[in-house]
Each structure stands twice: as C-alpha cells, then as structure tokens.
Design a protein around this motif. Structure first.
Motif, PDB file in Angstrom:
ATOM      1  N   ARG A   1      -7.440  -5.747   3.611  1.00 48.58           N
ATOM      2  CA  ARG A   1      -8.682  -6.445   3.960  1.00 48.58           C
ATOM      3  C   ARG A   1      -9.870  -5.855   3.198  1.00 48.58           C
ATOM      4  N   LEU A   2      -9.888  -4.543   3.050  1.00 45.90           N
ATOM      5  CA  LEU A   2     -10.981  -3.907   2.316  1.00 45.90           C
ATOM      6  C   LEU A   2     -11.003  -4.368   0.855  1.00 45.90           C
ATOM      7  N   VAL A   3      -9.826  -4.469   0.270  1.00 47.29           N
ATOM      8  CA  VAL A   3      -9.730  -4.926  -1.127  1.00 47.29           C
ATOM      9  C   VAL A   3     -10.276  -6.355  -1.250  1.00 47.29           C
ATOM     10  N   LYS A   4      -9.969  -7.204  -0.267  1.00 44.74           N
ATOM     11  CA  LYS A   4     -10.461  -8.590  -0.302  1.00 44.74           C
ATOM     12  C   LYS A   4     -11.979  -8.642  -0.226  1.00 44.74           C
ATOM     13  N   VAL A   5     -12.575  -7.759   0.573  1.00 47.59           N
ATOM     14  CA  VAL A   5     -14.037  -7.756   0.707  1.00 47.59           C
ATOM     15  C   VAL A   5     -14.696  -7.245  -0.569  1.00 47.59           C
ATOM     16  N   ILE A   6     -14.142  -6.166  -1.130  1.00 48.55           N
ATOM     17  CA  ILE A   6     -14.754  -5.541  -2.316  1.00 48.55           C
ATOM     18  C   ILE A   6     -14.491  -6.365  -3.567  1.00 48.55           C
ATOM     19  N   LYS A   7     -13.279  -6.886  -3.677  1.00 50.52           N
ATOM     20  CA  LYS A   7     -12.840  -7.657  -4.844  1.00 50.52           C
ATOM     21  C   LYS A   7     -13.090  -6.859  -6.119  1.00 50.52           C
ATOM     22  N   GLU A   8     -13.864  -7.413  -7.035  1.00 49.60           N
ATOM     23  CA  GLU A   8     -14.083  -6.750  -8.328  1.00 49.60           C
ATOM     24  C   GLU A   8     -15.383  -5.944  -8.359  1.00 49.60           C
ATOM     25  N   ARG A   9     -15.980  -5.733  -7.211  1.00 48.98           N
ATOM     26  CA  ARG A   9     -17.281  -5.053  -7.180  1.00 48.98           C
ATOM     27  C   ARG A   9     -17.151  -3.549  -7.028  1.00 48.98           C
ATOM     28  N   GLY A  10     -15.920  -3.060  -6.807  1.00 53.19           N
ATOM     29  CA  GLY A  10     -15.784  -1.621  -6.607  1.00 53.19           C
ATOM     30  C   GLY A  10     -14.337  -1.187  -6.467  1.00 53.19           C
ATOM     31  N   GLU A  11     -14.175  -0.001  -5.925  1.00 55.57           N
ATOM     32  CA  GLU A  11     -12.857   0.607  -5.762  1.00 55.57           C
ATOM     33  C   GLU A  11     -12.610   0.933  -4.293  1.00 55.57           C
ATOM     34  N   VAL A  12     -11.342   0.899  -3.904  1.00 51.51           N
ATOM     35  CA  VAL A  12     -10.946   1.244  -2.534  1.00 51.51           C
ATOM     36  C   VAL A  12      -9.858   2.301  -2.608  1.00 51.51           C
ATOM     37  N   ALA A  13      -9.991   3.346  -1.794  1.00 42.58           N
ATOM     38  CA  ALA A  13      -8.980   4.415  -1.767  1.00 42.58           C
ATOM     39  C   ALA A  13      -8.728   4.845  -0.334  1.00 42.58           C
ATOM     40  N   ARG A  14      -7.499   5.261  -0.091  1.00 41.81           N
ATOM     41  CA  ARG A  14      -7.198   5.897   1.200  1.00 41.81           C
ATOM     42  C   ARG A  14      -7.245   7.399   0.966  1.00 41.81           C
ATOM     43  N   VAL A  15      -8.135   8.092   1.666  1.00 40.12           N
ATOM     44  CA  VAL A  15      -8.363   9.518   1.406  1.00 40.12           C
ATOM     45  C   VAL A  15      -7.878  10.413   2.531  1.00 40.12           C
ATOM     46  N   GLY A  16      -7.386   9.824   3.617  1.00 41.66           N
ATOM     47  CA  GLY A  16      -6.895  10.602   4.747  1.00 41.66           C
ATOM     48  C   GLY A  16      -6.051   9.731   5.642  1.00 41.66           C
ATOM     49  N   GLY A  17      -5.607  10.288   6.752  1.00 43.66           N
ATOM     50  CA  GLY A  17      -4.739   9.537   7.653  1.00 43.66           C
ATOM     51  C   GLY A  17      -5.332   8.213   8.080  1.00 43.66           C
ATOM     52  N   ASP A  18      -6.579   8.243   8.562  1.00 43.15           N
ATOM     53  CA  ASP A  18      -7.248   7.004   8.996  1.00 43.15           C
ATOM     54  C   ASP A  18      -8.593   6.835   8.282  1.00 43.15           C
ATOM     55  N   GLU A  19      -8.679   7.399   7.077  1.00 42.57           N
ATOM     56  CA  GLU A  19      -9.946   7.401   6.345  1.00 42.57           C
ATOM     57  C   GLU A  19      -9.817   6.668   5.009  1.00 42.57           C
ATOM     58  N   PHE A  20     -10.838   5.886   4.703  1.00 44.96           N
ATOM     59  CA  PHE A  20     -10.905   5.172   3.428  1.00 44.96           C
ATOM     60  C   PHE A  20     -12.240   5.491   2.762  1.00 44.96           C
ATOM     61  N   MET A  21     -12.239   5.471   1.450  1.00 46.01           N
ATOM     62  CA  MET A  21     -13.463   5.677   0.688  1.00 46.01           C
ATOM     63  C   MET A  21     -13.608   4.528  -0.302  1.00 46.01           C
ATOM     64  N   LEU A  22     -14.832   3.987  -0.386  1.00 48.18           N
ATOM     65  CA  LEU A  22     -15.106   2.873  -1.294  1.00 48.18           C
ATOM     66  C   LEU A  22     -16.211   3.261  -2.264  1.00 48.18           C
ATOM     67  N   LEU A  23     -16.107   2.796  -3.475  1.00 48.88           N
ATOM     68  CA  LEU A  23     -17.179   2.908  -4.465  1.00 48.88           C
ATOM     69  C   LEU A  23     -17.656   1.500  -4.768  1.00 48.88           C
ATOM     70  N   VAL A  24     -18.963   1.252  -4.575  1.00 51.87           N
ATOM     71  CA  VAL A  24     -19.484  -0.104  -4.737  1.00 51.87           C
ATOM     72  C   VAL A  24     -20.767  -0.071  -5.564  1.00 51.87           C
ATOM     73  N   SER A  25     -20.768  -0.788  -6.678  1.00 50.31           N
ATOM     74  CA  SER A  25     -21.982  -0.914  -7.489  1.00 50.31           C
ATOM     75  C   SER A  25     -22.936  -1.906  -6.824  1.00 50.31           C
ATOM     76  N   TYR A  26     -24.261  -1.643  -6.920  1.00 53.66           N
ATOM     77  CA  TYR A  26     -25.221  -2.549  -6.284  1.00 53.66           C
ATOM     78  C   TYR A  26     -26.580  -2.469  -6.980  1.00 53.66           C
ATOM     79  N   GLN A  27     -27.428  -3.446  -6.681  1.00 58.15           N
ATOM     80  CA  GLN A  27     -28.789  -3.467  -7.210  1.00 58.15           C
ATOM     81  C   GLN A  27     -29.795  -3.021  -6.153  1.00 58.15           C
ATOM     82  N   ASP A  28     -29.607  -3.492  -4.912  1.00 59.61           N
ATOM     83  CA  ASP A  28     -30.474  -3.035  -3.815  1.00 59.61           C
ATOM     84  C   ASP A  28     -29.628  -2.866  -2.560  1.00 59.61           C
TER      85      ASP A  28
END
Length: 576
Positions: free
Chosen positions: A226-253
């Motif tokens: 689901r996270l990948v669907k929301v981010i699509k091509e705007r960033g990266e999604v990673a699982r960094v722990g048991g129940d933890e995710f980290m996202l990198l998202v480019s933005y203007q504001d």
C-alpha cells in the motif's frame, strides 16, 4: 682393398646387430616404398619373417586404407627431406587395434640414393590414458561450471538479501541509507527538498501475539504494498525494522508531504484480510525534512524517529513534523543511561541463558547468554533499548564484562562436557583493547575450556570489521574460542568475506524462520544459506524456532541446530 671390404662387412653386421637389439620396430625403404631393411621388433610387429618382408611394399602387408596413409607420409618425407612424425592405425592378426607413432627421416646413400628410415613407437596405452584424461577433464569442466553457476546464484541471492527485506521485498535499512545519500546529493545540486518519513505500526506486537507470525508477516507485506502505491514514482519505501518503514519523498512545499501522509494514514486504516483474518491497524508517522531538520542521513533519521515518538505518544495513529523541542525525547535515553550505569555497577542486571538444540534429536549442545534489566523506575526494559543506550556510551564495556563473567560461571557450574555458551559482542567491545585482555584473563584464571565459549557478531559488524575480527580469531591466546555470525541474512556480507574469516557457525535470522514451511521464498533463502555454510564448512543455527513445523522444515533443509521458544526460553541459571 680386401681389408676395407672386410671391414665394411663387419660394420654392416654390427649395424644390423644394433638395430635388431632395439625394442622398437625399425625399417628402411627405398623411393619405390620397398622394404630394404627391418629389425626383429618390426618382424614381430608384422608377425612375419624377415624374408617375407624385404622387398615388399605396404599394399602387400596392410589394408588399402592404411597402406595409402603410409605411402602419403613416405612421399611427404621424401619431398621435404625433413623428419616427420605421424600416427598410424594398425590391427594385429588377432584383431587388436594399435595406435603407432612413426618417425620418418630421409638419408642419402651413394649406392641406393634416397632411403627412408622409420622408427615405430606403440602409443596405444598412452592414447588410452590420454582419452581417459580428456574425459575426466570434460567431466571436471562440467562440475566446475555447475558449481560456478551455483555459487553465482548464491552470490546473487546474497546480494539481494543484503539490500532487500525478505518479507516485503522492499529495500532494507542499508539500501535506504544509500538512497538517502543520493537524495542529499541531488537536493544539494538542484536546490530541491525531500522528506524522511518514519512510520511505525501501532500495536503490531499485539497482532503478532494474537494471530501468529504468519498473519503478522502477511500484514507487513500488505502495508508495504500500500505504501508503494501511495508513493509511486515520487520516492522510495523501505522496511527498516519489525514494524517500521522509512520513506524518502521529494517535494516542493510541505503541503505535498501533508497530503501524502494523510493518504498513507487513510489507506492503512482500510481493513487487511490476512490468512482468513480481517485485521485493522494504524500507524504513527514522524517527518523530518532536508535540509531544515538535518544535513545528514543519521540526523534526519533521528529527528524523524523523535517526531514519530511524539506522534505515537500524543497523536497515536497520526503524523507529526519534527520540531526542535522533540529532542526532549532524548531525555529518556539520558536518564536511562544514568540508571543503567548504576544497575551495571550494582550488578542488578541479570543474565539469562537460552538453550540451543540439535535439530535431529533435540539434545542441548549450547546456550546463548542474554542480558535482562528490570528497573525500579523504568520497569522491564527491552534489551534492544538498553543495549542501544549502552553502545552509545562507554557502558557497553562493563556490561559486556558482566555478561562474560556470568557466562564463564555458567560454563564452570552447569555446562555439560561439550556444551558451550555464546555471548553477543558489539563493535565497540570488539575494538576496545580491554575486551581481548579480559577474555585472555578469563581463560587463564578459570578451568573453562576455550571451546566452551563462543563470540557472536552480527553480519553487519562482520562486514565492517572483517580484518579486525580475523586478527582476533588468529590470536594465539584465544585459540579454541568459537566465533559465530549472528542475524545472518539481514546484512550485506559476501562469500569472500565469509571464506576469509574463520567462523565456526552462521545463525540464521529469525525473520527467515517465521513463515516456514509456508513461504517458498524463505525456504529457498534458507536452503541457499545452508548450502553456502556447507561449502564453507560452517555449522548452521536457526533462531526464532517456535513451531514443530518450522523445526521439521529446517531439519529437512539441512539445518543442524535450532534455538527458540519451541524447545527452550531464556532462563536464569540454577542456583548452586
């Protein structure tokens, strides 16, 4: 004149005697291919008397095909006046096929003109061995090609394991760190911005305990999708722990980040159907922006973590942008540092021992020493939390020595012959000179057999400190102590590093055990790890074994040893 003639006859007789004594067949032909001279070995080869051979040509002695080969080679020698060597087939009267090597050279005689002298060597047995050797070489090439392909596949899978989470197939923490560095470089060059979004699932532990790990892992995978669907091509999604995710998202504001975060919260609130269970879950989200909230990956991650902690504490299931005031979350860590220091000094910390079993007959072969802390103020503190605090300070050294003391005492008082105790060692411990000297002191002043103590280092530590670990293993004073790679499969090691460092065992991380025997991916990965360990002559211990099905599957895959709640939980040492 008569004397010269007599002398010539004697020389001729001597020459004939010499060539007849040779074990190899010898012959002489004239330019018409007639045999002028043959020795006894040649007669024996042809199975004819000398009188039957002299004056004959090859067509009278051999089949037409073989005779034609001989004639052509003779002509080649006469034409070139140089020695030539060729191989010729010959069949004896009783049907034995021979391979003969014939060396031919042309000489000039005053009376006879050009004559051809041939020397024959039977190389039948040599050719037989040559064929066998060629056959063996071809088989070896096939074996080496198969093994090379097999190891290439192992390396490819290890590379994948180094960068991706096996459950979600998303990037892992290591890969995300590299991606974040690229985002920083890109933002610096273009003047752009990006956000590091830290997401922690609320009450995931309760779901795991209520429905079991298969449901929990299925939920984690669905969240990742689901996270990948929301981010699509705007960033990266990673699982960094048991129940933890980290996202990198480019933005203007920040309005863009606000919108994306709300979409994440909305889509995660929709029910998950996992293994015939309908599950609902929320997530707390912390956001740190580059460059306002941090100029490097570590700072950004810390600030996103702090913001998430505030979101979980004050706005559970919501999101929070980082503010400088959130650094107060570090206050707990600082306070805990003080209490932890006192607990180590007063020896309030306990060490529990979890048994390790043979998969084949469930007999105990060793134990893992695990530190436990139950504080009057903080209550039961997770080892993950207080060990992390200890590693950030100098407390990891006395904490490590406390664990070593308990382990040695347990070995001397409660371990049976052949059993061992393993202790977990952090990078800071490994690098500190006191660690090695403390181990040597324990070996010298106790009755402990060095083989009864094992040092566990994580796969990531092994990669970063492989040279130092190699030196430690090769210390004469520490000979006999075992060395294990812990949490194997979660880091980014490779075959060359494992081969270089003389480890005794790999401990497969529990994340690869959870879904056994249902996950084909985990079965393949465990199979690869076991195969690789076998090739490197390493023992394999699987962690986190909680069901009979997991244990049976691991045994079938060739895993020798298991550790987990199924057969034994961590417990205090029995009082003597």
């Amino acid at each position: 004149m008569a004397d010269l003639l007599q002398q010539g006859l004697k020389i001729a007789a001597l020459f004939e005697s010499i060539i007849n004594s040779l074990p190899t067949p010898v012959f002489v032909k004239d330019k018409k291919h007639r045999l002028l001279l043959v020795n006894d070995a040649f007669c024996e080869l042809m199975e004819r008397k000398r009188g039957e051979l002299l004056g004959q040509i090859d067509y009278h002695l051999l089949n037409h095909e073989a005779a034609e080969v001989c004639r052509l080679k003779d002509e080649e020698a006469f034409a070139s006046h140089e020695a030539i060597v060729n191989q010729e087939a010959f069949t004896t009267s009783d049907g034995v096929n021979l391979t003969l090597q014939v060396r031919k050279m042309v000489f000039q005689d005053d009376n006879l003109g050009s004559v051809l002298c041939g020397v024959i060597t039977d190389i039948t047995e040599l050719k037989h061995y040559e064929l066998q050797l060629n056959d063996a070489n071809e088989k070896l090439k096939l074996i080496l090609a198969d093994r090379t392909h097999e190891l290439a596949n192992v390396n490819e899978k290890l590379l994948w394991m180094a960068n991706f989470d096996p459950v979600t197939e998303l990037m892992n923490k290591s890969a995300l760190t590299e991606a974040a560095l690229s985002y920083i470089q890109r933002a610096d060059s273009s003047g752009g911005k990006f956000a590091m979004v830290f997401l922690d699932l609320d009450d995931f532990k309760f779901i795991n305990e209520s429905y079991g790990h298969p449901v929990g892992d299925a939920l984690i995978k669905a969240v990742g999708n689901r996270l990948v669907k929301v981010i699509k091509e705007r960033g990266e999604v990673a699982r960094v722990g048991g129940d933890e995710f980290m996202l990198l998202v480019s933005y203007q504001d920040k309005a863009e980040i606000e919108s994306i975060t709300k979409n994440i919260i909305r889509i995660l609130k929709e029910p998950f159907d996992s293994n015939q269970h309908r599950v609902f879950i929320n997530a707390s989200i912390g956001i740190a922006s580059y460059p306002e909230d941090g100029s490097d990956v570590i700072t950004l991650a810390q600030h996103a973590d702090a913001a998430m902690y505030v979101a979980k504490k004050n706005n559970r299931g919501g999101h929070q942008f980082y503010q400088e005031a959130y650094t107060m979350t570090i206050k707990r860590k600082l306070e805990m540092d003080v209490y932890l220091r006192d607990a180590i000094k007063s020896k309030e910390l306990e060490v529990h021992f979890q048994p390790i079993f043979k998969a084949q007959d469930q007999s105990i072969i060793g134990y893992e020493a695990l530190a436990r802390w139950n504080d009057k103020i903080f209550g039961s503190v997770s080892p993950t939390e207080f060990i992390a605090i200890a590693e950030e300070s100098d407390l990891i050294l006395p904490l490590g020595e406390l664990v070593i003391d308990h382990a040695v005492q347990f070995i001397e008082q409660q371990c049976q012959k052949g059993e061992y105790v393993s202790i977990n060692v952090s990078p800071k411990q490994l690098m500190h000179p006191s660690f090695k000297s403390y181990l040597i002191k324990q070996l010298k002043h106790t009755s402990m057999d060095p083989k009864q103590l094992a040092i566990e280092v994580t796969e990531n530590v092994m990669v970063k400190m492989n040279e130092y670990i190699t030196q430690l293993i090769q210390q004469d004073e520490l000979q006999g102590i075992r060395f294990f790679v812990d949490d194997f499969g979660t880091g980014y090691s490779n075959l060359s590093q494992l081969k270089k460092i003389q480890f005794n065992a790999l401990k497969i991380d529990r994340s690869f055990v959870k879904e056994l025997p249902h996950s084909k991916t985990d079965i393949s990965l465990v199979k690869v790890m076991v195969l690789m360990a076998k090739e490197l002559n390493l023992e394999v211990i699987a962690e986190g074994v909680e069901t009979q099905q997991q244990m049976a599957c691991l045994a079938e895959l060739g895993c020798q040893y298991i550790q987990g709640f199924l057969l034994g939980r961590p417990a205090k040492a029995k009082r003597q």
